[in-house]
Design a protein around this motif. Sequence first.
Motif, mmCIF file in Angstrom:
data_model
loop_
_atom_site.group_PDB
_atom_site.id
_atom_site.type_symbol
_atom_site.label_atom_id
_atom_site.label_comp_id
_atom_site.label_asym_id
_atom_site.label_seq_id
_atom_site.Cartn_x
_atom_site.Cartn_y
_atom_site.Cartn_z
ATOM 1 N N GLN A 104 3.155 2.303 0.629
ATOM 2 C CA GLN A 104 2.283 2.942 1.616
ATOM 3 C C GLN A 104 2.478 2.319 2.993
ATOM 4 O O GLN A 104 2.787 1.125 3.108
ATOM 5 N N PRO A 105 2.258 3.093 4.039
ATOM 6 C CA PRO A 105 2.325 2.523 5.397
ATOM 7 C C PRO A 105 1.168 1.558 5.624
ATOM 8 O O PRO A 105 0.133 1.613 4.949
ATOM 9 N N SER A 106 1.329 0.715 6.606
ATOM 10 C CA SER A 106 0.344 -0.339 6.866
ATOM 11 C C SER A 106 -1.026 0.221 7.212
ATOM 12 O O SER A 106 -2.063 -0.319 6.793
ATOM 13 N N TRP A 107 -1.076 1.311 7.974
ATOM 14 C CA TRP A 107 -2.365 1.851 8.391
ATOM 15 C C TRP A 107 -3.158 2.380 7.191
ATOM 16 O O TRP A 107 -4.385 2.245 7.134
ATOM 17 N N ARG A 108 -2.444 2.928 6.202
ATOM 18 C CA ARG A 108 -3.133 3.442 5.017
ATOM 19 C C ARG A 108 -3.648 2.291 4.155
ATOM 20 O O ARG A 108 -4.751 2.350 3.608
ATOM 21 N N ILE A 109 -2.842 1.232 4.063
ATOM 22 C CA ILE A 109 -3.289 0.051 3.327
ATOM 23 C C ILE A 109 -4.527 -0.549 3.992
ATOM 24 O O ILE A 109 -5.490 -0.965 3.313
ATOM 25 N N GLN B 49 -0.755 8.297 -6.529
ATOM 26 C CA GLN B 49 -1.321 6.992 -6.185
ATOM 27 C C GLN B 49 -2.595 7.143 -5.355
ATOM 28 O O GLN B 49 -3.588 6.455 -5.584
ATOM 29 N N GLN B 50 -2.571 8.082 -4.410
ATOM 30 C CA GLN B 50 -3.753 8.302 -3.580
ATOM 31 C C GLN B 50 -4.913 8.869 -4.410
ATOM 32 O O GLN B 50 -6.084 8.522 -4.181
ATOM 33 N N ILE B 51 -4.583 9.714 -5.367
ATOM 34 C CA ILE B 51 -5.628 10.270 -6.221
ATOM 35 C C ILE B 51 -6.245 9.171 -7.074
ATOM 36 O O ILE B 51 -7.467 9.101 -7.251
ATOM 37 N N TYR B 52 -5.386 8.281 -7.588
ATOM 38 C CA TYR B 52 -5.918 7.175 -8.383
ATOM 39 C C TYR B 52 -6.814 6.269 -7.534
ATOM 40 O O TYR B 52 -7.931 5.924 -7.933
ATOM 41 N N GLN C 216 8.830 5.180 -3.658
ATOM 42 C CA GLN C 216 8.146 6.351 -3.110
ATOM 43 C C GLN C 216 6.640 6.136 -3.023
ATOM 44 O O GLN C 216 5.926 6.902 -2.375
ATOM 45 N N PHE C 217 6.127 5.077 -3.666
ATOM 46 C CA PHE C 217 4.701 4.795 -3.619
ATOM 47 C C PHE C 217 4.366 3.665 -2.652
ATOM 48 O O PHE C 217 3.235 3.219 -2.605
#
Length: 442
Positions: free
Chosen positions: A54-59, A311-314, A51-52
């Motif tokens: 991430q899509p390529s664009w976010r990476i 994960q995004q918050i971290y 669930q963590f």
Amino acid sequence: MTSGPTANWNMSSRWNMSLATAGDPWGQALGAPAGNTSSPVASSAANFSNQFVQPSWRIALWSLAYGGVVAVAVFGNLIVIWIILAHKRMRTVTNYFLVNLAFSDASMAAFNTLINFIYALHSEWYFGEAYCRFHNFFPITAVFASIYSMTAIAVDRYMAIIDPLKPRLSATATKVVIASIWILAFLLAFPQCLYSITKVMPGRTLCYVAWPGGPKQHFTKLYHVIVIVLVYCFPLLVMGITYSIVGITLWGGEIPGDTSNKYHEQLKAKRKVVKMMIVVVLTFAICWLPYHIYFIVTGIYQQLNRWKYIQQIYLGSFWLAMSSTMYNPIIYCCLNKRFRAGFKQAFRWCPFIELSSYDELELKAARFHPIQQSSLYAVSRMESSMTVVFDTNDGDNTHTSCKKRAALRDTSFNGCSRRNSKTISTASSLISSLHTSVKDYS
């Protein structure tokens, strides 16, 4: 041995360890029972980890964000170090501490930021056991050196402004203080290095701090509290008090009756330096606050580690903390004319950067000081006037009168020399002190 991954305070990604160890015998912090290796648990752990992903664009966006921080922090701080060390006029007590601050920030960005980002992103340690120890050890060391360099500057400004008659730190004393800061930083971070290990799991390799007795032991909790207090709370408290007193002194009012241009010039220069350092301290405090809050909250409410957006918050809080390493060169360039001239000189090859003759003079050591010369000239005039002798003898005793004048002149000069030498020495010391003060604050 029990789980230790979730006990890391520093940038070894305590959050990442919690996620990566879910479902294995070392992941007790997330509720996985020790020794439970059944396939349902493994399947649950796999789903939990997926669930963590991430899509390529976010990476790509996070990579650009972290890469930008590293580039600006490393090159910006290296230029700051060059500006100070390559120009004699910039070698002041405050600037030596700024060199130490720039070195620790550049080191943090170069050796930790991208490594930890990769580890948090992939939940896989690629860099070996030796670098694992360094990775857990160095961040606390660098942050400690950074914030205590700022604290040393705050104390030095306080002493210079509140009690200006006391002697300033010498170059040797400044180096001793800087060395002491690094020794204390090494001692504080040493447990992180001592207990760091890598563990090969099915499909992944982990890097974490395996504390004796596990992360819930009293020693482990006490250590993390001490680290947060020493690298954040205590130095910020000291700087808050010192800069508050300095601010009240500099902006609270002027010295009654002192309206000379020299006084206003010194006051303006002091205010500029203090204002710049206050901005630096506030930037550090704001950037690191969310990171500390994150680990305090997730340490108390560990179920938050399973939240979809944790994960995004971290990554966001970690990016903000790491970005503190890149802001200082920008602050120096914007708020200090000599650093601005230094950056112009460093980037003079750019077509849109114009280096004026005034900028070049800003970084050159001043060899001619009109105020110092005029003051010493006044002392010389005073001494000369004290050696003038009038002879009232008539012209018949010209030869005798010449000898008397010579004798009187020699006697007058020798008699006054001891008194006048003290006057000249005192005046020279005072003038030198005034000039040094202006140079340090400009």
